[in-house]
Design an enzyme around this catalytic site. Structure first.
Site: not given
Ligand code: AMP
Ligand code: ZN
Length: 117
Positions: A4, A30, A46, A86, A94, A99, A101
């Site tokens: 990861c 990012d 994780h 997401n 992806t 996480h 944003h």
């Protein structure tokens, strides 16, 4: 073996532009910003999906979100920001490590959503 990318960033095995770290999360820039300011707030634990979270994970994520509220001004997000998580294929997640944003630093439009269509 854990391949990861965000775990590797948390462990310091992959470089990142780190803006904040505490026992629960890091905040990094990012690598492909979609606006003037585009940060990723990454819980250190994780997991990919809300549906995988334990009650403790949920409590920890709540603390992270509250902390982001305290940090927003110092991150240059004093005029507001877009907050996106997401989840899964339809959202085109992806990186399979949950996480958040944080997108801002300018007046946001539909162009500052994450995916181009
Ligand atoms: P998502 O599509 O929601 O899974 O978002 C993954 C985000 O991680 C994208 O905005 C990528 O630009 C970003 N990203 C991927 N690799 C890195 C990296 N090594 N450092 C910083 N950001 C990254
Ligand atoms: Zn991970």
């Amino acid at each position: 073996m854990n391949d990861c990318v965000f775990c590797k960033i948390i462990d310091g095995d992959i470089p990142s532009e780190k803006l904040y770290e505490d026992e629960l999360m890091i905040i990094i820039k990012d690598i492909a910003p979609k606006a003037e300011k585009h940060y990723l707030a990454i819980p250190k634990k994780h997991y990919k999906l809300f549906s995988e979270m334990t009650e403790q994970d949920a409590a920890d994520l709540g603390k992270c979100i509250r902390k982001i509220g305290d940090l927003a001004d110092s991150l240059g997000l004093e005029n507001g920001f877009r907050f996106i998580i997401n989840q899964g294929d339809d959202a085109e997640q992806t990186v399979f490590h949950l996480h958040m944003h944080l997108i801002g630093g300018q007046k946001l439009t539909t162009r500052n959503y994450l995916k181009d269509h």
